[in-house]
Design an enzyme around this catalytic site. Sequence first.
Site, mmCIF file in Angstrom:
data_model
loop_
_atom_site.group_PDB
_atom_site.id
_atom_site.type_symbol
_atom_site.label_atom_id
_atom_site.label_comp_id
_atom_site.label_asym_id
_atom_site.label_seq_id
_atom_site.Cartn_x
_atom_site.Cartn_y
_atom_site.Cartn_z
ATOM 1 N N GLU A 1 0.831 -1.204 0.000
ATOM 2 C CA GLU A 1 0.000 0.000 0.000
ATOM 3 C C GLU A 1 0.863 1.252 0.000
ATOM 4 O OE1 GLU A 1 -2.860 0.115 3.145
ATOM 5 O OE2 GLU A 1 -4.261 -1.115 2.023
ATOM 6 N N PHE A 2 1.945 1.205 0.778
ATOM 7 C CA PHE A 2 2.828 2.355 0.920
ATOM 8 C C PHE A 2 3.348 2.814 -0.427
ATOM 9 C CE2 PHE A 2 4.820 3.865 4.972
ATOM 10 C CZ PHE A 2 5.351 5.039 4.465
ATOM 11 N N ARG B 1 4.192 7.604 -4.749
ATOM 12 C CA ARG B 1 5.414 7.606 -5.547
ATOM 13 C C ARG B 1 6.018 8.999 -5.724
ATOM 14 N NH1 ARG B 1 1.744 4.265 -7.934
ATOM 15 N NH2 ARG B 1 1.132 5.783 -9.505
ATOM 16 N N SER C 1 15.497 -7.463 0.399
ATOM 17 C CA SER C 1 15.144 -8.346 -0.710
ATOM 18 C C SER C 1 15.179 -9.805 -0.293
ATOM 19 C CB SER C 1 16.114 -8.137 -1.879
ATOM 20 O OG SER C 1 15.885 -9.100 -2.888
ATOM 21 N N ARG D 1 15.340 -12.049 -2.360
ATOM 22 C CA ARG D 1 16.243 -12.716 -3.306
ATOM 23 C C ARG D 1 17.639 -12.841 -2.726
ATOM 24 N NH1 ARG D 1 16.619 -10.208 -9.018
ATOM 25 N NH2 ARG D 1 17.530 -12.269 -9.400
ATOM 26 N N ASN E 1 9.799 14.392 1.598
ATOM 27 C CA ASN E 1 9.813 15.765 2.080
ATOM 28 C C ASN E 1 8.475 16.058 2.744
ATOM 29 O OD1 ASN E 1 7.926 16.795 0.001
ATOM 30 N ND2 ASN E 1 9.643 16.481 -1.414
ATOM 31 N N ALA E 2 8.348 17.227 3.336
ATOM 32 C CA ALA E 2 7.136 17.534 4.095
ATOM 33 C C ALA E 2 5.890 17.535 3.228
ATOM 34 C CB ALA E 2 7.289 18.884 4.801
ATOM 35 N N ARG F 1 -3.755 8.429 4.649
ATOM 36 C CA ARG F 1 -3.492 7.231 5.448
ATOM 37 C C ARG F 1 -3.741 7.413 6.936
ATOM 38 N NH1 ARG F 1 -3.781 3.265 1.698
ATOM 39 N NH2 ARG F 1 -2.399 3.711 -0.062
#
Length: 236
Positions: A79-80, A84, A93, A95, A179-180, A190
């Site tokens: 969700e986070f 973007r 990871s 992997r 950033n703010a 959220r």
Amino acid sequence: MRFLDDVTVELVKHSASDRDVLWAARVSTAGEQSLAELDKDPERSKGLINFLMRDRHGSPFEHNSMTFFVSAPIFVFREFQRHRVGWSYNEESGRYRELQSAFYVPGPERKLVQQGKPGHYVFTEGTPEQHKLVTEAMEGAYRQSYAAYQEMLEAGVAREVARAVLPVGVFSTMYATCNARSLMHFLSLRTQHEQARVPSFPQREIEMVAERMEEVWAGLMPLTHAAFIANGRVAP
């Protein structure tokens, strides 16, 4: 096996203060003298930040940086990363390292029952029987999946293949830098807050992360945070 009902949020580093907003905003009228204006008339500075927030002049809120360490279930990170713009992420990871046996199980205060339909629903308290079922079912599934994961690793199966058996309730870690302005947008979506101009209905687990980030940010940039609250928790 570790079964956790909380998340971890820690401030790793920052370059963030209300002064960053002020010099960025005042360059438009004071040019190279904008830095000299920083210590003049604190009330005027407070008013400028509130004006910028109210009229949604957003760019001055971008000249700062905060990096958080976050440990949370993978479903929280999925969700986070819908956020973007103005965010940078680096996550551990599966992997390249063996994932640890830490899994999320809701605590007794976590509301379990959804009433209504998406876009118009509320969550209510679960019964003791429902909480017992959730705890036992999750812990049982986690034990089984992690045992299968370990069995494959011990047989020489690549980590990137073996991890596929693990559920989204497994904990992961990441660094998240923002950033703010980008943080305010995240918080507006959220968190639930009685002073929010636009209501939001976040999943509780990501709201837990957001609440901890907001607490840290409020200490770093108190005037900006206060203006955010006063103007309905709408990102400029």
